[in-house]
Write an enzyme that holds these catalytic residues in place. Sequence first.
Site, PDB file in Angstrom:
ATOM      1  N   GLN A  20       7.524  -4.766  -8.696  1.00 27.93           N
ATOM      2  CA  GLN A  20       6.650  -5.455  -7.736  1.00 27.93           C
ATOM      3  C   GLN A  20       6.261  -4.528  -6.596  1.00 27.93           C
ATOM      4  O   GLN A  20       5.540  -4.917  -5.688  1.00 27.93           O
ATOM      5  CB  GLN A  20       7.360  -6.684  -7.166  1.00 27.93           C
ATOM      6  CG  GLN A  20       7.451  -7.843  -8.140  1.00 27.93           C
ATOM      7  CD  GLN A  20       8.873  -8.307  -8.344  1.00 27.93           C
ATOM      8  OE1 GLN A  20       9.642  -8.394  -7.398  1.00 27.93           O
ATOM      9  NE2 GLN A  20       9.229  -8.576  -9.585  1.00 27.93           N
ATOM     10  N   HIS A  21       6.749  -3.316  -6.643  1.00 21.71           N
ATOM     11  CA  HIS A  21       6.536  -2.403  -5.523  1.00 21.71           C
ATOM     12  C   HIS A  21       6.179  -1.033  -6.077  1.00 21.71           C
ATOM     13  O   HIS A  21       7.074  -0.192  -6.231  1.00 21.71           O
ATOM     14  CB  HIS A  21       7.818  -2.325  -4.675  1.00 21.71           C
ATOM     15  CG  HIS A  21       7.651  -1.595  -3.388  1.00 21.71           C
ATOM     16  ND1 HIS A  21       7.822  -0.247  -3.270  1.00 21.71           N
ATOM     17  CD2 HIS A  21       7.293  -2.032  -2.164  1.00 21.71           C
ATOM     18  CE1 HIS A  21       7.611   0.130  -2.021  1.00 21.71           C
ATOM     19  NE2 HIS A  21       7.293  -0.925  -1.333  1.00 21.71           N
ATOM     20  N   PHE A  22       4.944  -0.783  -6.552  1.00 20.60           N
ATOM     21  CA  PHE A  22       3.815  -1.696  -6.432  1.00 20.60           C
ATOM     22  C   PHE A  22       3.284  -2.008  -7.832  1.00 20.60           C
ATOM     23  O   PHE A  22       3.223  -1.107  -8.660  1.00 20.60           O
ATOM     24  CB  PHE A  22       2.714  -1.044  -5.603  1.00 20.60           C
ATOM     25  CG  PHE A  22       3.147  -0.802  -4.189  1.00 20.60           C
ATOM     26  CD1 PHE A  22       3.043  -1.802  -3.235  1.00 20.60           C
ATOM     27  CD2 PHE A  22       3.657   0.435  -3.799  1.00 20.60           C
ATOM     28  CE1 PHE A  22       3.414  -1.571  -1.920  1.00 20.60           C
ATOM     29  CE2 PHE A  22       4.042   0.666  -2.486  1.00 20.60           C
ATOM     30  CZ  PHE A  22       3.920  -0.327  -1.545  1.00 20.60           C
TER      31      PHE A  22
ATOM     32  N   MET B 228       7.975   2.451  -6.927  1.00 20.64           N
ATOM     33  CA  MET B 228       8.688   3.377  -6.035  1.00 20.64           C
ATOM     34  C   MET B 228       9.711   2.590  -5.221  1.00 20.64           C
ATOM     35  O   MET B 228       9.602   1.377  -5.062  1.00 20.64           O
ATOM     36  CB  MET B 228       7.724   4.115  -5.111  1.00 20.64           C
ATOM     37  CG  MET B 228       6.983   3.225  -4.145  1.00 20.64           C
ATOM     38  SD  MET B 228       5.867   4.151  -3.061  1.00 20.64           S
ATOM     39  CE  MET B 228       4.527   4.536  -4.181  1.00 20.64           C
TER      40      MET B 228
END
Lengths: 169, 130
Positions: free
Chosen positions: A33-35, A46
């Site tokens: 989810q990041h990213f 990351m």
Amino acid sequence: MRWLWIDAILLHEPHTRLVAIKNVSLAEDHLHQHFEAGSDGPAQPMMPASLMLEGMAQTAGILVGSVRQFKEKVVLAKVTEALFESDVFPGQSIRYDATIERMDDMGASTKGVISRFDHRGGGWIDIGRTEIIFSHVDQNRAGLDLPEHNFVFGENFRAILGGLLPKRA
Amino acid sequence: MSHDDIFTKVQGVLVDALGVDDDEVTPTARLTTDLHAESIDFLDIVFRIEKAFGFKIGQGELFPDNINDPKYVNDGVVNAAGLALLREKMPHVDFSAFAADPKLEKVSEVFTVTSLVNFVQNKLAASATA
């Protein structure tokens, strides 16, 4: 998932310094989810800087707690500085190097250096630094209704702390 | 060290600890109500003053320990014995306004920038005569 943001302790200089490591894996859900992919481009997983700050807080918190054999509840009180200059990607490792600047009955002030290791070459590179203040919550309770057992250094940390922890009764 | 030099250093400590601007740190500014210091900031301020001036500050020396003891506080109000204790332990603080309405919950409001400067001045003077 357990709220553990370090994998192992590499070095412990009692009362002074603790160094811990975390290996960043693509198996960690949060990275996706990041990213995630979006209209502005493909996914770019990351390590979130906020979780690196948590990793340093756990490292420095263990160091502070170890000074009094984990008898005090050590809680993060204030992040006075947190600077991150570079990203960390899956397959890389993070080193948290924490030192105590000052400590008394009320709490402790710590400094930290965060480094990144790329296994494909390049060695360790410093990518961030922190200053974190911890409070000895038993000394600063200020009317808070907190449990008597040590909820800070509980079972979650036992595997990592190893020889730093007092022996089980 | 002159009073102005101490003030300038204390000002720097508060700018760093509380994220305020230089011009907000006036002599009469109150740490809590004007500069928005929270309880944990007091620990940060103690650490930073020690570092800036090179002396150690004992627990309860700059800011009071928990005085919430029935000997000193009744129904949330600091009594005469409590006020006397505060004045004795903290000569760097002006308690005159607090004494008019000595509610314990307001005790942190007595700390102004001047009280920190007074504290440093007293500590430096004591170490010079030691």
